[in-house]
Scaffold this active site. Structure first.
Site, mmCIF file in Angstrom:
data_model
loop_
_atom_site.group_PDB
_atom_site.id
_atom_site.type_symbol
_atom_site.label_atom_id
_atom_site.label_comp_id
_atom_site.label_asym_id
_atom_site.label_seq_id
_atom_site.Cartn_x
_atom_site.Cartn_y
_atom_site.Cartn_z
ATOM 1 N N LYS A 175 0.733 -1.246 -0.047
ATOM 2 C CA LYS A 175 -0.124 0.062 0.136
ATOM 3 C C LYS A 175 0.895 1.331 -0.081
ATOM 4 C CE LYS A 175 -3.973 -1.569 0.490
ATOM 5 N NZ LYS A 175 -5.512 -1.388 -0.473
ATOM 6 N N LYS B 47 -12.911 -7.315 -8.742
ATOM 7 C CA LYS B 47 -13.721 -7.724 -7.548
ATOM 8 C C LYS B 47 -15.086 -8.095 -7.720
ATOM 9 C CE LYS B 47 -10.456 -5.260 -4.448
ATOM 10 N NZ LYS B 47 -10.064 -4.077 -3.687
HETATM 11 O O1 OSB Z 1 -7.929 -1.453 -2.431
HETATM 12 O O2 OSB Z 1 -7.536 -3.522 -2.955
HETATM 13 C C1 OSB Z 1 -7.799 -2.836 -2.319
HETATM 14 C C2 OSB Z 1 -8.549 -4.733 1.135
HETATM 15 C C3 OSB Z 1 -9.780 -4.234 1.466
HETATM 16 C C4 OSB Z 1 -10.313 -2.960 0.647
HETATM 17 C C5 OSB Z 1 -9.652 -2.730 -0.556
HETATM 18 C C6 OSB Z 1 -8.455 -3.346 -0.689
HETATM 19 C C7 OSB Z 1 -8.048 -4.358 0.033
HETATM 20 C C8 OSB Z 1 -6.780 -5.013 -0.160
HETATM 21 C C9 OSB Z 1 -6.637 -6.406 -0.436
HETATM 22 O O3 OSB Z 1 -5.623 -4.195 -0.574
HETATM 23 C C10 OSB Z 1 -6.593 -7.296 0.925
HETATM 24 C C11 OSB Z 1 -6.772 -8.809 0.852
HETATM 25 O O4 OSB Z 1 -5.817 -9.628 0.427
HETATM 26 O O5 OSB Z 1 -7.841 -9.191 1.016
HETATM 27 MG MG MG Z 2 -7.063 -1.778 -4.367
#
Ligand code: OSB
Ligand code: MG
Length: 370
Positions: free
Chosen positions: A166, A265
């Site tokens: 991140k 997603k």
């Molecule tokens: O932005 O990809 C994203 C988790 C929750 C909400 C948004 C994001 C994420 C993650 C992935 O970065 C986390 C995971 O491995 O489930």
């Molecule tokens: Mg993301």
């Protein structure tokens, strides 16, 4: 031809602590609230689903409470005692209800599970999956640079082939460059969750020669126009997450060139039926896809894994082991990483079930509709 008549739907609202807080510039997630579903047909077959909306609207507008309300008042009444011969038909029956993609995706998933159980085939095979093992990837969302470096070392040690970090305007690109150089065998992604703006494009450009395979969602979904401008001037491809809430959004990204890769997603686009249409479009347009995570339990992850077996999914996704986020996952069997990969289930349907005794431990409320 199968004909599935829906007899009842059960919702469980759960709240489960994460092993470690998940930090993004938008939110610190310490516990996961979700809605779990069971859809039962008149033959007594049960399909499972999971609504991936969060407790607060930090990632999308939907929340656990809005999804519960929409399921209770609009979605479930439109499906109870109705017959559908394919999940896409259930999806069409819900077209009169606008938006609410995560709530709709949860019932779409439960119906896909039920449908493929009736066909007595694994879901991933029914949708045209071609890979039996899926490469694992993990997300590092640490609070400090020190923790981040420790977590990256641990992830490499565990055999993850891909690490997503991140980033935000507070991340130092030089640090990123040296971390990535340390592990030449590992693929690194950056996820900005829309942290950059028109006036901070230059800060984003500083990440262009860090060695990231891609940058996920550099700008907010409101400024895809800026994303297209920035992408023209950067060699690192952008992968769009929040910007892709529908098939039309995917077309828009391809046309405008606001990104070069799609992060799928299923909850965000309204379910597996919608995700499959986007997949077919991406194959035609030769746009790669990878599968993003939502800090989910095993049911949602199993739908993600099934999707990842499709031919258009060409980058490793957010696939960590069940023990990464959870002391006890709410679903079984658990996800295990073996030599950096996860084996798909050969059971009919999505291949996982809710673990009722663990669900009960974390349940806030439940409701049966029939
Ligand atoms: O932005 O990809 C994203 C988790 C929750 C909400 C948004 C994001 C994420 C993650 C992935 O970065 C986390 C995971 O491995 O489930
Ligand atoms: Mg993301």
């Amino acid at each position: 031809m199968v004909d599935i008549r829906i007899k009842s739907v059960t919702l469980h609202h759960v709240k489960v602590p994460l092993k470690h807080p998940f930090n993004t510039h938008l939110q610190k997630v310490k516990e996961r609230e979700s809605i779990l579903l069971e859809v039962t047909d008149t033959d007594g077959i049960i399909g499972v689903g999971e609504c991936v909306a969060f407790a607060s609207p930090w990632y999308t507008e939907e929340t656990v409470d809005t999804a519960w309300n929409t399921l209770e008042k609009w979605i479930i009444p439109s499906m109870l005692n109705q017959s559908f011969s394919h999940p896409d038909h259930l999806e069409s029956a819900l077209n009169a209800i606008k938006g609410n993609h995560m709530a709709k995706a949860a019932v779409n998933h439960a119906f896909w599970d039920l449908y493929t159980k009736k066909l007595n085939k694994p879901l991933w095979q029914v949708i045209g999956g071609i890979k039996e093992t899926i490469e694992a990837g993990v997300v590092v969302a640490a609070a400090t640079d020190f923790e981040m470096k420790e977590e990256i070392d641990a992830a490499v040690e565990k055999g993850y082939k891909r690490i997503k970090i991140k980033i935000s305007q507070n991340t130092n690109p030089k640090d990123m460059k040296s971390i990535i150089a340390k592990y030449p065998q590992t693929l690194f992604f950056a996820d900005a969750n829309g942290a950059f703006t028109e006036s901070t494009i230059n800060q984003l450009r500083a990440f262009d020669d860090c060695g990231f395979a891609l940058i996920e969602q550099p700008f907010s979904e409101q400024i895809n126009r800026i994303s297209a401008e920035a992408q023209k001037t950067m060699k690192t491809p952008f992968a769009l997450d929040e910007s892709i809430a529908s098939y039309e959004d995917a077309l828009d990204m391809i046309e405008r060139k606001s990104g070069k890769i799609i992060v799928m997603k299923q909850g965000r686009v309204g379910g597996l039926s919608a995700a499959l249409r986007i997949h077919n479009q991406c194959i035609q347009a030769e746009v790669p896809i990878w599968v993003g995570g939502m800090i989910e339990f095993g049911v949602s992850k199993a739908f993600n894994l099934a999707f990842a077996s499709l031919p258009g999914v060409t980058f490793p996704g957010d696939f960590s082991s069940s023990s990464h986020f959870w002391e006890d996952d709410l679903a079984f069997p658990l996800i295990d990483i073996c030599e950096g990969s996860i084996r798909l289930s050969s059971s009919p349907g999505v291949g996982v079930e809710w673990n009722q005794s663990i669900v009960q431990q974390f349940e806030v409320r439940n409701k049966l509709f029939k």
